[in-house]
Write an enzyme that holds these catalytic residues in place. Structure first.
Site, PDB file in Angstrom:
ATOM      1  N   PHE A 112      11.115   0.573  -6.795  1.00  0.00           N
ATOM      2  CA  PHE A 112      12.267  -0.321  -6.716  1.00  0.00           C
ATOM      3  C   PHE A 112      12.020  -1.559  -5.865  1.00  0.00           C
ATOM      4  O   PHE A 112      12.749  -2.555  -5.971  1.00  0.00           O
ATOM      5  CB  PHE A 112      13.488   0.448  -6.203  1.00  0.00           C
ATOM      6  CG  PHE A 112      13.615   0.558  -4.711  1.00  0.00           C
ATOM      7  CD1 PHE A 112      14.502  -0.249  -4.011  1.00  0.00           C
ATOM      8  CD2 PHE A 112      12.873   1.485  -3.994  1.00  0.00           C
ATOM      9  CE1 PHE A 112      14.646  -0.140  -2.636  1.00  0.00           C
ATOM     10  CE2 PHE A 112      13.007   1.607  -2.629  1.00  0.00           C
ATOM     11  CZ  PHE A 112      13.900   0.791  -1.938  1.00  0.00           C
ATOM     12  N   LYS A 113      10.993  -1.527  -5.035  1.00  0.00           N
ATOM     13  CA  LYS A 113      10.729  -2.684  -4.186  1.00  0.00           C
ATOM     14  C   LYS A 113      10.412  -3.933  -5.006  1.00  0.00           C
ATOM     15  O   LYS A 113      10.575  -5.058  -4.522  1.00  0.00           O
ATOM     16  CB  LYS A 113       9.584  -2.377  -3.216  1.00  0.00           C
ATOM     17  CG  LYS A 113       9.807  -1.146  -2.327  1.00  0.00           C
ATOM     18  CD  LYS A 113      11.009  -1.292  -1.429  1.00  0.00           C
ATOM     19  CE  LYS A 113      11.312  -0.027  -0.642  1.00  0.00           C
ATOM     20  NZ  LYS A 113      10.334   0.323   0.363  1.00  0.00           N
ATOM     21  N   ASP A 114       9.968  -3.747  -6.260  1.00  0.00           N
ATOM     22  CA  ASP A 114       9.710  -4.901  -7.122  1.00  0.00           C
ATOM     23  C   ASP A 114      10.973  -5.712  -7.384  1.00  0.00           C
ATOM     24  O   ASP A 114      10.905  -6.923  -7.631  1.00  0.00           O
ATOM     25  CB  ASP A 114       9.148  -4.457  -8.479  1.00  0.00           C
ATOM     26  CG  ASP A 114       7.738  -3.918  -8.390  1.00  0.00           C
ATOM     27  OD1 ASP A 114       6.957  -4.429  -7.567  1.00  0.00           O
ATOM     28  OD2 ASP A 114       7.416  -2.975  -9.137  1.00  0.00           O
TER      29      ASP A 114
END
Length: 500
Positions: A112-114
């Site tokens: 999810f950091k993308d």
């Protein structure tokens, strides 16, 4: 809109200034001076928009010194050009009646950091031009696994930046480590730290707060900034997917416009769930933000008792991105809950630094409990949940999402709350393939196999293709091999920048 520090000792800055600085010079975190509010008509208008259009619409409310065309360009570069494997970018999948999964892992690093770190470099580059910054920006990143790779990928070869990532040597998964140590890019360096994530994060914060060190960097043409969620430019993109998920459920007629929903968020550093809090404060109909922890359950304890105590055993778990005892973004929540009492927030954080704990008052605790139910799950329960959900629904959870799923089940069982529930899924099951395959096929199912053989075995079992970027790691060269002790991190930074 202007931004101020949670410690209250900094003048108000524009969004571009706050994003460029990363962390406030008084040691606090930047927060909006006022949270914008939206009405039902605004929320309804998002339903017909693409994810990119929704992102631009939400970002405009906070980044008011950016032109709309600038934001559109940043958003297009972040979420377009095939960077995300699903055209919805952050799709919502129905699993059961009233139960949905928000998949945030279709980006280039399968986590999810993308969602934020494909956008932050573009926001930062734009910010530097706006404020006329000529010095080279040094991005320091402490990572529990996913932020590091996402930052490296997002900032690869971005002009006027250098990136240094510090990760706990024994505190990330095999795939997470390979993603970082094989990363290409002329402006990137990766270092393993002998310690846990809190050691790495504390080391980075100390560097930021060392005025002498920062003056020395400035004299050599460098300024520090951050890609961690302490940077407002990392946090604000995450607000978008809460609105987007709601709009998708309205579009699919799973809920009616104006209905309440609950979000369940696997939580370590508190940034992801804090973005949901901002969405709720803005007016999105969120009833509860359910905080899900693993055995490092410092947040669950805090939200239940009002006592934050990091003086406890640290566990290495199957969900390593949540193996955190000092949750940085909680400081922002405290600032808002105390109605911007920066002095009180500063006292609590000082107590945390000196004694390892602080206690908030009953009134503040009651306000938190109203919004943030909490629960935690150990590794044994995590494994069982992965197997149970796949057997019943044919849906494979990564360990972090499994923690959230089990906490959601427990919450509904304890409260009888039937509000539509969105489980925030933060990583692809392939990123934690050994844990997932063990849960689905038994611990002995991949004895003596390489990690990449396990990827293929998991692919066959769940009938999903291995993300290409993960499969490609098998043939990538190791580029980063440096290991340092936590106390040597400042020296590592200076050496890397060739400062004597």
């Amino acid at each position: 809109m202007y931004f101020t520090s949670t410690r209250g000792q900094v003048e108000k800055l524009t969004a571009a200034q706050a994003i460029a600085r990363g962390i406030a010079p008084d040691g606090g975190l930047f927060v909006p001076a006022a949270i914008p509010s939206v009405d039902e008509q605004f929320i309804a208008g998002l339903s017909s928009l693409s994810y990119q259009e929704r992102a631009t619409t939400i970002l405009q409310l906070f980044l008011t010194d950016y032109m709309k065309d600038e934001l559109k360009s940043c958003v297009a570069g972040a979420y377009g050009n095939g960077k995300f494997s699903d055209p919805a970018v952050a799709p919502v999948v129905k699993i059961d009646k009233g139960v949905f999964v928000l998949e945030l892992w279709h980006g280039p690093t399968s986590a999810f950091k993308d969602m934020a770190l494909q956008l932050l470099p573009r926001l930062l580059t734009c910010a530097l031009k706006k404020i006329g910054e000529q010095t080279e920006i040094v991005i320091l990143v402490a990572t529990s696994g996913d932020t590091g790779k996402a930052a490296l990928e997002g900032f690869k070869d971005v002009e006027q930046t250098k990136v240094m990532v510090f990760y706990p040597e024994e505190g990330v998964s095999r795939i997470q480590r390979l993603q970082m140590v094989t990363q290409e890019g002329k402006n990137l360096k990766v270092f393993a730290v002998q310690g846990n994530f809190d050691d790495a994060q504390t080391g980075v914060k100390r560097i930021f707060n060392d005025s002498t060190f920062n003056s020395e960097l400035a004299a050599n043409g460098f300024k520090l900034s951050s890609a961690n969620s302490i940077n407002w430019g990392r946090l604000v993109p995450q607000i978008v997917y809460y609105f987007s998920a709601y709009a998708d459920l309205v579009n699919s007629q799973q809920i009616a416009q104006g209905d309440n929903v609950n979000f369940v968020v696997p939580t370590g550093n508190f940034g992801n769930i804090l973005a949901g809090f901002y969405a709720k404060q803005m007016g999105l109909p969120i009833k509860k933000l359910i905080c899900a922890s693993n055995s490092n359950n410092v947040l669950t304890d805090f939200l239940m008792t009002g006592v934050y105590n990091r003086n406890r055993r640290f566990y290495k778990t199957y969900s390593p991105s949540m193996d955190i005892l000092i949750s940085s973004n909680l400081e922002r929540l405290l600032y808002h809950v105390t109605e911007q009492d920066a002095k009180q927030v500063g006292r609590w954080l000082e107590e945390l630094n000196t004694t390892g704990e602080y206690k908030i008052g009953d009134n503040h605790l009651a306000a938190l409990k109203e919004v943030f139910p909490a629960g935690w799950v150990d590794d044994a329960q995590t494994t069982v949940t992965i197997g149970r959900v796949f057997k019943k629904y044919g849906y494979a959870l990564d360990p972090h999402t499994a923690v959230a799923w089990q906490v959601a089940d427990a919450y509904r069982g304890q409260t009888g709350d039937t509000t539509p529930t969105i489980i925030v899924s933060t990583a692809s099951p392939f990123k934690f393939n050994e844990t997932v395959l063990s849960a689905l096929a038994g611990a002995g199912s991949f004895a003596e196999q390489s990690g990449f053989a396990v990827l293929q075995q998991l692919s066959q079992l769940i009938n999903k293709p291995v993300p290409p970027a993960l499969a490609a790691l098998e043939h990538k060269a190791i580029r980063h091999t440096m290991v340092c002790q936590k106390q040597d991190m400042p020296t590592v930074v200076k050496t890397t920048l060739q400062i004597k």
